[in-house]
Motif scaffolding. Structure first.
Motif, PDB file in Angstrom:
ATOM      1  N   PHE A 196       0.834  -1.205   0.000  1.00 12.63           N
ATOM      2  CA  PHE A 196       0.000   0.000   0.000  1.00 12.63           C
ATOM      3  C   PHE A 196       0.868   1.254   0.000  1.00 12.63           C
ATOM      4  O   PHE A 196       0.594   2.211  -0.725  1.00 12.63           O
ATOM      5  N   ALA A 197       1.951   1.232   0.816  1.00 13.97           N
ATOM      6  CA  ALA A 197       2.833   2.390   0.840  1.00 13.97           C
ATOM      7  C   ALA A 197       3.442   2.618  -0.543  1.00 13.97           C
ATOM      8  O   ALA A 197       3.548   3.755  -1.017  1.00 13.97           O
ATOM      9  N   VAL A 198       3.823   1.514  -1.207  1.00 13.24           N
ATOM     10  CA  VAL A 198       4.431   1.615  -2.541  1.00 13.24           C
ATOM     11  C   VAL A 198       3.497   2.312  -3.519  1.00 13.24           C
ATOM     12  O   VAL A 198       3.885   3.275  -4.187  1.00 13.24           O
ATOM     13  N   VAL A 199       2.247   1.853  -3.588  1.00 15.42           N
ATOM     14  CA  VAL A 199       1.359   2.474  -4.566  1.00 15.42           C
ATOM     15  C   VAL A 199       1.005   3.901  -4.154  1.00 15.42           C
ATOM     16  O   VAL A 199       0.906   4.784  -5.000  1.00 15.42           O
ATOM     17  N   GLY A 200       0.846   4.119  -2.856  1.00 16.88           N
ATOM     18  CA  GLY A 200       0.538   5.474  -2.390  1.00 16.88           C
ATOM     19  C   GLY A 200       1.624   6.459  -2.780  1.00 16.88           C
ATOM     20  O   GLY A 200       1.347   7.568  -3.233  1.00 16.88           O
ATOM     21  N   ILE A 201       2.885   6.035  -2.602  1.00 19.91           N
ATOM     22  CA  ILE A 201       4.007   6.926  -2.896  1.00 19.91           C
ATOM     23  C   ILE A 201       4.245   7.042  -4.400  1.00 19.91           C
ATOM     24  O   ILE A 201       4.306   8.136  -4.945  1.00 19.91           O
ATOM     25  N   GLN A 202       4.361   5.886  -5.072  1.00 20.86           N
ATOM     26  CA  GLN A 202       4.752   5.907  -6.482  1.00 20.86           C
ATOM     27  C   GLN A 202       3.633   6.409  -7.389  1.00 20.86           C
ATOM     28  O   GLN A 202       3.903   6.986  -8.437  1.00 20.86           O
ATOM     29  N   ALA A 203       2.388   6.135  -7.008  1.00 12.34           N
ATOM     30  CA  ALA A 203       1.290   6.614  -7.851  1.00 12.34           C
ATOM     31  C   ALA A 203       0.720   7.917  -7.318  1.00 12.34           C
ATOM     32  O   ALA A 203      -0.294   8.396  -7.812  1.00 12.34           O
ATOM     33  N   HIS A 204       1.388   8.487  -6.311  1.00 11.14           N
ATOM     34  CA  HIS A 204       1.063   9.828  -5.820  1.00 11.14           C
ATOM     35  C   HIS A 204      -0.375   9.990  -5.354  1.00 11.14           C
ATOM     36  O   HIS A 204      -1.060  10.926  -5.750  1.00 11.14           O
ATOM     37  N   PHE A 205      -0.874   9.056  -4.530  1.00 10.18           N
ATOM     38  CA  PHE A 205      -2.179   9.313  -3.921  1.00 10.18           C
ATOM     39  C   PHE A 205      -2.154   8.921  -2.445  1.00 10.18           C
ATOM     40  O   PHE A 205      -3.075   8.294  -1.926  1.00 10.18           O
ATOM     41  N   SER A 206      -1.074   9.336  -1.780  1.00 16.70           N
ATOM     42  CA  SER A 206      -0.909   8.916  -0.388  1.00 16.70           C
ATOM     43  C   SER A 206      -2.024   9.430   0.513  1.00 16.70           C
ATOM     44  O   SER A 206      -2.423   8.757   1.451  1.00 16.70           O
ATOM     45  N   LYS A 207      -2.556  10.630   0.221  1.00 15.88           N
ATOM     46  CA  LYS A 207      -3.616  11.150   1.086  1.00 15.88           C
ATOM     47  C   LYS A 207      -4.892  10.326   0.924  1.00 15.88           C
ATOM     48  O   LYS A 207      -5.542   9.970   1.911  1.00 15.88           O
ATOM     49  N   THR A 208      -5.235  10.010  -0.344  1.00 11.12           N
ATOM     50  CA  THR A 208      -6.399   9.161  -0.585  1.00 11.12           C
ATOM     51  C   THR A 208      -6.203   7.804   0.084  1.00 11.12           C
ATOM     52  O   THR A 208      -7.115   7.252   0.694  1.00 11.12           O
ATOM     53  N   LEU A 209      -4.975   7.278  -0.033  1.00 14.72           N
ATOM     54  CA  LEU A 209      -4.682   5.975   0.562  1.00 14.72           C
ATOM     55  C   LEU A 209      -4.980   5.982   2.059  1.00 14.72           C
ATOM     56  O   LEU A 209      -5.608   5.067   2.589  1.00 14.72           O
ATOM     57  N   LEU A 210      -4.509   7.032   2.722  1.00 16.14           N
ATOM     58  CA  LEU A 210      -4.696   7.094   4.173  1.00 16.14           C
ATOM     59  C   LEU A 210      -6.175   7.085   4.552  1.00 16.14           C
ATOM     60  O   LEU A 210      -6.541   6.596   5.610  1.00 16.14           O
ATOM     61  N   LEU A 211      -7.027   7.624   3.661  1.00 12.88           N
ATOM     62  CA  LEU A 211      -8.464   7.603   3.932  1.00 12.88           C
ATOM     63  C   LEU A 211      -8.989   6.168   4.017  1.00 12.88           C
ATOM     64  O   LEU A 211      -9.953   5.898   4.733  1.00 12.88           O
ATOM     65  N   PHE A 212      -8.343   5.249   3.261  1.00 10.74           N
ATOM     66  CA  PHE A 212      -8.789   3.853   3.316  1.00 10.74           C
ATOM     67  C   PHE A 212      -8.317   3.155   4.597  1.00 10.74           C
ATOM     68  O   PHE A 212      -8.661   2.011   4.841  1.00 10.74           O
ATOM     69  N   PHE A 213      -7.485   3.838   5.359  1.00  3.83           N
ATOM     70  CA  PHE A 213      -6.968   3.257   6.601  1.00  3.83           C
ATOM     71  C   PHE A 213      -7.727   3.798   7.825  1.00  3.83           C
ATOM     72  O   PHE A 213      -7.187   3.754   8.926  1.00  3.83           O
ATOM     73  N   LEU A 214      -8.959   4.290   7.633  1.00  3.35           N
ATOM     74  CA  LEU A 214      -9.681   4.880   8.770  1.00  3.35           C
ATOM     75  C   LEU A 214      -9.769   3.953   9.989  1.00  3.35           C
ATOM     76  O   LEU A 214      -9.434   4.379  11.094  1.00  3.35           O
ATOM     77  N   PRO A 215     -10.171   2.674   9.811  1.00  3.98           N
ATOM     78  CA  PRO A 215     -10.234   1.823  11.018  1.00  3.98           C
ATOM     79  C   PRO A 215      -8.859   1.642  11.664  1.00  3.98           C
ATOM     80  O   PRO A 215      -8.750   1.606  12.888  1.00  3.98           O
ATOM     81  N   GLN A 216      -7.807   1.575  10.826  1.00  2.80           N
ATOM     82  CA  GLN A 216      -6.454   1.408  11.354  1.00  2.80           C
ATOM     83  C   GLN A 216      -6.015   2.677  12.091  1.00  2.80           C
ATOM     84  O   GLN A 216      -5.360   2.592  13.122  1.00  2.80           O
ATOM     85  N   ILE A 217      -6.379   3.836  11.537  1.00  2.00           N
ATOM     86  CA  ILE A 217      -6.014   5.091  12.196  1.00  2.00           C
ATOM     87  C   ILE A 217      -6.718   5.178  13.554  1.00  2.00           C
ATOM     88  O   ILE A 217      -6.107   5.492  14.570  1.00  2.00           O
ATOM     89  N   PHE A 218      -8.017   4.830  13.547  1.00  2.00           N
ATOM     90  CA  PHE A 218      -8.770   4.832  14.802  1.00  2.00           C
ATOM     91  C   PHE A 218      -8.114   3.896  15.813  1.00  2.00           C
ATOM     92  O   PHE A 218      -7.870   4.252  16.966  1.00  2.00           O
ATOM     93  N   ASN A 219      -7.801   2.668  15.351  1.00  3.82           N
ATOM     94  CA  ASN A 219      -7.199   1.666  16.239  1.00  3.82           C
ATOM     95  C   ASN A 219      -5.839   2.137  16.749  1.00  3.82           C
ATOM     96  O   ASN A 219      -5.507   1.946  17.919  1.00  3.82           O
ATOM     97  N   PHE A 220      -5.061   2.785  15.871  1.00  9.54           N
ATOM     98  CA  PHE A 220      -3.736   3.262  16.283  1.00  9.54           C
ATOM     99  C   PHE A 220      -3.860   4.369  17.333  1.00  9.54           C
ATOM    100  O   PHE A 220      -3.210   4.326  18.379  1.00  9.54           O
ATOM    101  N   LEU A 221      -4.734   5.351  17.058  1.00  8.41           N
ATOM    102  CA  LEU A 221      -4.900   6.459  18.010  1.00  8.41           C
ATOM    103  C   LEU A 221      -5.400   5.942  19.354  1.00  8.41           C
ATOM    104  O   LEU A 221      -4.921   6.345  20.412  1.00  8.41           O
TER     105      LEU A 221
END
Lengths: 489, 489
Positions: A341-366
């Motif tokens: 996921f990091a690879v495509v987020g960085i290389q295809a330049h949509f890291s912000k959109t990618l992070l939106l798909f990690f909402l449950p993970q962000i919640f769990n991390f926080l």
């Protein structure tokens, strides 16, 4: 209940595999692989090949995981399922098989990704050999591929080392940063842009573009660290890791598909969100959100090339990892999927959109932060507690044994309790907190919806991941228009 | 003898490390790393950095191998030393530590390899930002680097999997071919030449150049297979694998140094070999065998960048692997070193010269063929036999137990016996061969020079490797002139 008893009594045999599926899918995969060679060539020949490879990845994971399970158990890569009544050893680290299939197919796929170049070369072989103009191989794209695969391989290697040597989590955190070095190097060599579009409300202060410079590289390495570790800490029940990866990959694919040049026009109905016109589509590259930008199409194709086979291996593996699990993914799977996921987020330049798909993970991390950073005691395992009698999972608890909670910890826990994310046990006389439910998304779900069976919990987890992705699309294509103009990122 | 007894009685403690060496070498390494930044910039700045990294590689291997040994033993990566009287577990697969240090340093080194580009960019920052001419990053070279590191990492991964899962040797053989895929792809994308210069005596038949086409790729993948496996089968005694790798790497380095633009002229005295003039040196790039070809210099610099750190890790590891070994390399070391040689041979275009440095391995491989291909029985271990009483190594034997030797096997073994490479045991009545010494170089040495101690045998192996390299240089720079004109390959 009856089901739980059945599992308890029998030995843990591998799940049966359907031969019909195998014999139906192999020709399908071969057709997709050969389609680009048949006239008329499809507009995106490599994508056809990629679909073919993804079907092969699915079949390979489906068949190799049970076939190699015994070898893993022999090599002492096995574990007991903590949330079951039986003691059968379950092969661990089977994510290595998935990662190997995935990376091997990506390597074999490289020539297909450059089929445009080869096709062009074949059409005019004379001209190239005789003339001065040598057709230029797209080395830049090749180095993007190679560095991405290198990062994935380092992530796999480190995940497997983690499984074999059981590295402490404090030592684990920086690991993905090492794996990201090749990515960042290539990003730099590409003349990687480190400018960030400033949200409209802040433009009076910062201007419309801000150059983050080296900070952008810090952001990217943190992104890879977050993607790998956040999947790893939302784990512990059968199917949780791989289903997260599967849903995120499918979300990325859905997002990528919006940017492909479809032969028909389409609109995303945004009038519900207060914009009456919808997104305009079309242009040189026909329909799609790429608005005729060849670069955007290529970036999202790149992302698809990495995501489709990932969905293949994850789906194949999920079959064996589903409750009651016949194989465990190990850290290897979390690392390789997170890095993908990091690879495509960085290389295809949509890291912000990618992070939106990690909402449950962000919640769990926080939510986990107070435990990760030592404010609240963190037991070795934070998985839900299994009640062998009822076969249900209950919330697990962390007790303040050594010392009473600090003032900050008390404050944080009381705030979380008000939000309904934790349940606190207090000393009746003093009102001091003596125990809290563990700070994980899984415990929150158990707290909200009551004790449930393991497969119900994983289904609920999948549900929240899907809901998170739906919300992500709304935010990305609806609300983003309120803070950004244009849709280029 | 006395020494053997000492070792037997004591427990196997890690070898002591010199703090003086550490404190002397760290500043040296730092000086080499910083030297390129100090005016006047040296003509080959990246080479300075590479020397610095190689010293760091040496120190890292020296200190990390004993530090991590315990973790390997805990993870069940341990073995008993078959040729010793004691039973202490020796950590196995420590080649993984070497490979990790090596690959990590190679990754960190990448920006230094492109320091020319960065320096150039810094000198004219205005021009680049404002003008239309964008300074072009050498993506082609970058993809060569990335693919090489990818191949090394795949080799490491597969070597480690081999150590963990103990893959059967028939399944092992094709493994390096997989690892070579990225190399071959990049070779192809470079517009890789598949022409081979025909030796003078054959030119009347084939012309002066012959295009091998796809066969050249087969040759290159076989090269990587040979390089990795040939070191692996000439193993079994303390220090054998890593010392081979060390001598071959040093030979490659010596060969590379001949092509660098030295500030002084030099000649290789070839009059002994019948050519009165010696090799002419000089040109635009000053002295050296590159004859002023920038491309040749760059290729051999590339080779140095990969070989110098390899020498560093091998030297550091040899200290702990030397008789009596405190750590075993495992297949990982053989795979990664072999692949490193294949990488430089292929990417720097001197595969034929490289093979000359493998003379002992080629001899050992050819000698082993009857056992590898089932003509002669092949026991699980072909290492020499240890006599605990005398502490000496003796030849080991393979017996024809199940079936008598075939006619072909008898013929082969008799021929080898005439050459003095094997000793046969015959049935007195029929004269039928019932036993032969194992077909390995180590057994040949024991047969020729009598039983000896393990460290004497490994010294003799090192001696034969050095002699092989000396012969290689004579053949390459002396005799090659008789069959080839020019010295470009």
């Amino acid at each position: 209940m009856a089901k739980a008893v059945t599992v308890t009594s029998g030995t843990l045999r591998p799940r049966p595999l359907s031969r019909t599926l195998l014999f139906a899918l192999i020709p399908t995969a071969v057709w997709f692989l050969l389609r680009p060679l048949i006239d008329p060539t499809p507009p995106m020949p490599a994508l056809h090949a990629c679909v073919g490879f993804s079907i092969l990845a699915f079949l390979a994971a489906l068949h190799l995981v049970p076939a190699l399970g015994g070898i893993f158990v022999q090599a002492n890569l096995k574990g007991r399922d903590l949330l079951k009544t039986y003691d059968d050893p379950v092969p661990e680290s089977l994510g290595l098989v998935c990662a190997s299939i995935y990376i091997l197919l990506l390597i074999v796929f490289i020539p297909f990704a450059f089929s445009d170049f080869f096709a062009h070369q074949q059409q005019q072989p004379r001209k190239i050999r005789e003339g001065i103009v040598v057709s230029e191989f797209p080395h830049q794209q090749l180095s993007v591929y190679l560095s991405s695969i290198l990062s994935l391989l380092i992530a796999t290697m480190l995940g497997f080392l983690d499984d074999v040597f059981d590295i402490r989590w404090r030592h684990k955190i920086p690991i993905p940063i090492i794996a990201a070095i090749p990515l960042l190097l290539v990003y730099y060599s590409e003349g990687g842009k480190t400018d960030v579009v400033v949200p409209i409300p802040l433009r009076w202060l910062l201007g419309s573009l801000i150059n983050l410079g080296p900070l952008y590289y810090v952001y990217m390495s943190l992104l890879s660290t977050f993607c790998t570790n956040s999947i790893n800490i939302l784990a512990g029940i059968n199917g949780s890791e791989v289903s997260q990866a599967l849903i995120i990959a499918l979300s990325v694919i859905l997002n990528d598909l919006l940017y492909l040049p479809w032969p028909f026009g389409f609109r995303i109905p945004l009038y519900l969100l207060g914009r009456p016109t919808g997104v305009e589509v079309g242009g040189v590259w026909s329909a799609g959100m790429a608005y005729g930008s060849r670069e955007l199409v290529e970036r999202h194709l790149f992302s698809l090339y990495f995501m489709l086979p990932l969905v293949g291996v994850c789906a194949g593996f999920l079959y064996h990892n589903w409750y009651p699990a016949r194989a465990f993914p190990g850290d290897t799977l979390c690392y390789v999927t997170g890095m993908a996921f990091a690879v495509v987020g960085i290389q295809a330049h949509f890291s912000k959109t990618l992070l939106l798909f990690f909402l449950p993970q962000i919640f769990n991390f926080l939510l986990s932060c107070p435990q990760l950073f030592g404010l609240v005691p963190c037991p070795r395992h934070r998985v839900p507690r299994f009640d062998p009698g009822s076969g249900l999972l209950h919330t697990s608890h962390a007790a303040f044994k050594d010392h009473p909670p600090s003032r900050l910890a008390t404050l944080a826990l009381r705030a979380l309790a008000i939000l309904g994310f934790v349940q606190l046990t207090e000393e009746p006389s003093t009102g001091r907190i003596v125990e809290t439910t563990n700070l994980t998304l899984l415990n929150v779900l158990l707290l909200r919806f009551g004790p449930m069976k393991e497969d119900s919990l994983v289904k609920m987890l999948i549900g929240s991941q899907v809901a998170g992705s739906a919300l992500a699309f709304v935010v990305r294509y609806g609300l983003a228009g309120l803070v950004y103009d244009g849709n280029r990122r």
